[in-house]
Design a protein around this motif. Structure first.
Motif, short mmCIF file in Angstrom:
data_model
loop_
_atom_site.label_atom_id
_atom_site.label_comp_id
_atom_site.label_asym_id
_atom_site.label_seq_id
_atom_site.Cartn_x
_atom_site.Cartn_y
_atom_site.Cartn_z
N SER A 54 0.82 -1.22 0.00
CA SER A 54 0.00 0.00 0.00
C SER A 54 0.86 1.27 0.00
O SER A 54 0.35 2.35 -0.30
CB SER A 54 -0.96 -0.01 1.19
OG SER A 54 -0.23 -0.12 2.39
N TRP A 55 2.16 1.15 0.33
CA TRP A 55 3.05 2.31 0.22
C TRP A 55 3.54 2.49 -1.22
O TRP A 55 4.21 3.45 -1.55
CB TRP A 55 4.27 2.13 1.14
CG TRP A 55 4.26 3.01 2.34
CD1 TRP A 55 3.79 4.29 2.43
CD2 TRP A 55 4.76 2.68 3.65
NE1 TRP A 55 3.98 4.78 3.70
CE2 TRP A 55 4.56 3.83 4.47
CE3 TRP A 55 5.36 1.55 4.20
CZ2 TRP A 55 4.94 3.86 5.81
CZ3 TRP A 55 5.73 1.58 5.54
CH2 TRP A 55 5.52 2.73 6.32
N GLY A 95 -0.40 -6.28 1.59
CA GLY A 95 0.80 -5.44 1.74
C GLY A 95 0.50 -4.11 2.42
O GLY A 95 1.20 -3.13 2.20
N SER A 96 -0.52 -4.09 3.30
CA SER A 96 -0.91 -2.82 3.92
C SER A 96 -0.20 -2.58 5.25
O SER A 96 -0.48 -1.59 5.94
CB SER A 96 -2.43 -2.76 4.11
OG SER A 96 -2.86 -3.77 4.99
N SER A 105 0.01 4.78 2.01
CA SER A 105 0.53 4.76 3.38
C SER A 105 0.46 3.33 3.89
O SER A 105 0.07 2.42 3.15
CB SER A 105 -0.33 5.66 4.29
OG SER A 105 -1.49 4.97 4.74
N CYS A 106 0.84 3.14 5.14
CA CYS A 106 0.73 1.81 5.74
C CYS A 106 -0.06 1.91 7.03
O CYS A 106 0.13 1.13 7.95
CB CYS A 106 2.12 1.26 6.01
SG CYS A 106 2.39 -0.26 5.11
N GLY A 107 -0.92 2.93 7.12
CA GLY A 107 -1.64 3.13 8.38
C GLY A 107 -0.67 3.60 9.44
O GLY A 107 0.34 4.27 9.15
N ASN A 155 3.55 8.41 1.07
CA ASN A 155 4.43 8.47 -0.09
C ASN A 155 3.86 9.54 -1.02
O ASN A 155 2.77 9.39 -1.56
CB ASN A 155 4.43 7.09 -0.79
CG ASN A 155 5.25 7.07 -2.06
OD1 ASN A 155 5.78 8.11 -2.49
ND2 ASN A 155 5.35 5.91 -2.68
N LEU A 156 4.62 10.65 -1.17
CA LEU A 156 4.09 11.77 -1.93
C LEU A 156 4.13 11.50 -3.44
O LEU A 156 3.56 12.24 -4.21
CB LEU A 156 4.90 13.04 -1.64
CG LEU A 156 4.77 13.59 -0.22
CD1 LEU A 156 5.76 14.73 0.01
CD2 LEU A 156 3.35 14.09 0.04
#
Ligand SMILES: Cc1cc2nc3c(=O)[nH]c(=O)nc-3n(C[C@H](O)[C@H](O)[C@H](O)COP(=O)(O)OP(=O)(O)OC[C@H]3O[C@@H](n4cnc5c(N)ncnc54)[C@H](O)[C@@H]3O)c2cc1C
Length: 301
Positions: free
Chosen positions: A24-25, A62-63, A221-223, A263-264
Motif C-alpha cells: 500500500s506504500w 501489503g498494507s 501509506s501503511c496506516g 508516499n508523496l
C-alpha cells in the motif's frame, strides 16, 4: 519479468515481480518468485515442491509492509482474492479463507445479521494479515473472536489449530510453530454473534466516516507506523516534536495524522525507512520514549 503456469501447479508463478505493485506504500523491489495460489491444496503443492533452502514469505494486501528497494529473495506467496472461501456454518461460525479482504468480512457478516466484526471494515488488509497482526480498531481486535485457524507449514502439511495455542497481544501473535517449522494462516473460524444487520451496517458507516476525518485517505501509506506506547499515543508524541509534514525525499509525516507516513509520489523504501528511524530518534530524545514499529520491514536494502 515473466509469468508462467507450470503443469503441476494451478496458480501463477511470476519472476522478479516488483513488490511496489503489492504494497500500500507502493514501494519495494522485486521478489525472486511471486506465487498466486489457486486454492489451499495448490498452495500446499507449491510449498511441497520448493527447495528446502528457499526462503518463503506470505503476504496479504501489503498494507503493513515496507519492502526494501532491492526486494525479497526466495518466494513471496500472495493469496489475496484467491483463497476466497466464505461460509457460515450452523449460523454460529464463520469459516473464511486467508485471502478475503477484511472489509468484505465486515460487510457480509453485517448483512447476514451478525455482530462483532464491524471493526474490520476499515482495515485494508486480508484475513491472513489480520490474523498475523492481531489487527484491531475502535476497541475491536481480531483474535478474541477466533475459535480455530487452519494453517499450512513449510512442507505443505495442513494443521487445524485452536486459538488458545497462540500467544496474542497488541499487534502481536506468536504461534506454536515459533522457532520451529514456519506456518501460515490459510483460514480462520470466527465465532459469530447474532445481531441486528441494520445497526451493524450503520456502525460500519460511522466507523468509516470517523476514519476519513482523522486519517489521510487516498494516498499511499501503511496506516499507523508505530505501536502506541502504554498509556499514550505515538501520534501525540510525534506531533509534539513538531514533526508533522517533516520529509525525507518524498516520504512525509502526514499533516493529518502524525503516526502516518505517506508516499508523496516517487518515495523509495529507503526514504521511508530513514524517516521512520528519524522520527523514532526524535521522540526518544524529546520524550524519552522508544517507539516500536508496527509496520513489518522486510527484504534487502
Ligand atoms: C490506511 C490504513 C489504515 C490502517 N488501519 C489499521 C487499523 O485500524 N488497525 C490495524 O490493526 N491495522 C491497520 N492498518 C495496517 C494493516 O492494514 C493491518 O496490519 C492488516 O492486518 C495487514 O493485512 P495485510 O493482508 O495487508 O497483510 P500484509 O501487510 O501483507 O502482511 C503483514 C504481516 O502479516 C504477515 N502475513 C500476511 N498474511 C499472512 C498469512 N496468511 N499467514 C501468516 N502471515 C501472514 C506478513 O508476512 C507480514 O508479516 C492500516 C493500514 C492502512 C494502509
Amino acid at each position: 519479468m515473466m509469468a508462467v503456469t507450470t503443469p503441476e501447479l494451478k496458480g501463477v508463478l511470476k519472476f522478479d515481480e516488483p513488490m511496489s505493485r503489492h504494497t500500500s506504500w507502493r514501494v519495494g523491489g522485486p521478489a525472486d518468485h511471486y506465487y498466486e495460489p489457486a486454492d489451499i491444496e495448490d498452495l500446499a503443492n507449491y510449498l511441497r515442491q520448493l527447495p528446502e533452502q528457499e526462503p518463503v514469505m506470505m503476504i496479504g494486501l501489503g498494507s503493513n509492509l515496507l519492502v526494501r528497494d532491492r526486494g525479497i529473495r526466495g518466494s513471496v506467496i500472495c493469496p489475496a482474492g484467491l483463497l476466497d472461501g466464505f461460509e457460515i456454518q450452523n449460523g454460529k461460525v464463520l469459516r473464511v479463507e486467508a485471502g478475503v479482504p477484511c472489509a468484505i468480512v465486515a460487510k457480509r457478516c453485517a448483512k447476514e445479521g451478525f455482530t462483532g466484526l464491524e471493526f474490520l471494515a476499515g482495515i485494508p488488509g486480508t484475513v491472513g494479515g489480520a490474523l498475523a497482526m492481531n489487527a484491531g480498531a475502535f476497541g475491536g481486535e481480531t483474535w478474541p473472536l477466533v475459535k480455530k485457524v487452519e494453517t499450512l507449514d513449510r512442507h505443505g502439511v495442513f494443521h487445524l489449530r485452536d486459538a488458545d495455542e497462540y500467544l496474542v497481544g497488541y499487534r502481536s501473535v506468536i504461534g506454536p510453530e515459533a522457532g520451529k517449522l514456519q506456518e501460515w494462516f490459510v483460514a480462520a473460524h470466527f465465532v459469530l454473534e447474532k445481531g441486528d444487520g441494520e445497526k451493524s451496517l450503520k456502525r460500519i458507516k460511522t466507523l468509516l466516516a470517523e476514519r476519513s476525518k482523522k486519517q489521510p485517505m487516498g494516498v499511499p501509506s501503511c496506516g499507523s507506523v508505530f505501536r502506541n506506547p502504554k498509556g499514550d499515543h505515538a501520534a501525540r508524541l510525534i506531533e509534539a516534536c513538531g514533526l508533522k509534514g517533516f520529509r525525507v525525499g518524498n516520504a512525509q509525516v502526514s499533516e493529518k495524522h502524525a503516526n502516518f507516513i505517506i508516499n508523496l509520489g516517487e518515495a523509495s523504501a529507503a526514504d521511508i525507512e530513514k524517516l521512520i528511524l528519524l522520527v523514532a530518534e526524535r521522540v526518544r530524545q524529546e520524550h524519552g520514549v522508544s517507539l516500536e514499529s508496527e509496520v513489518r520491514i522486510v527484504g534487502d536494502g
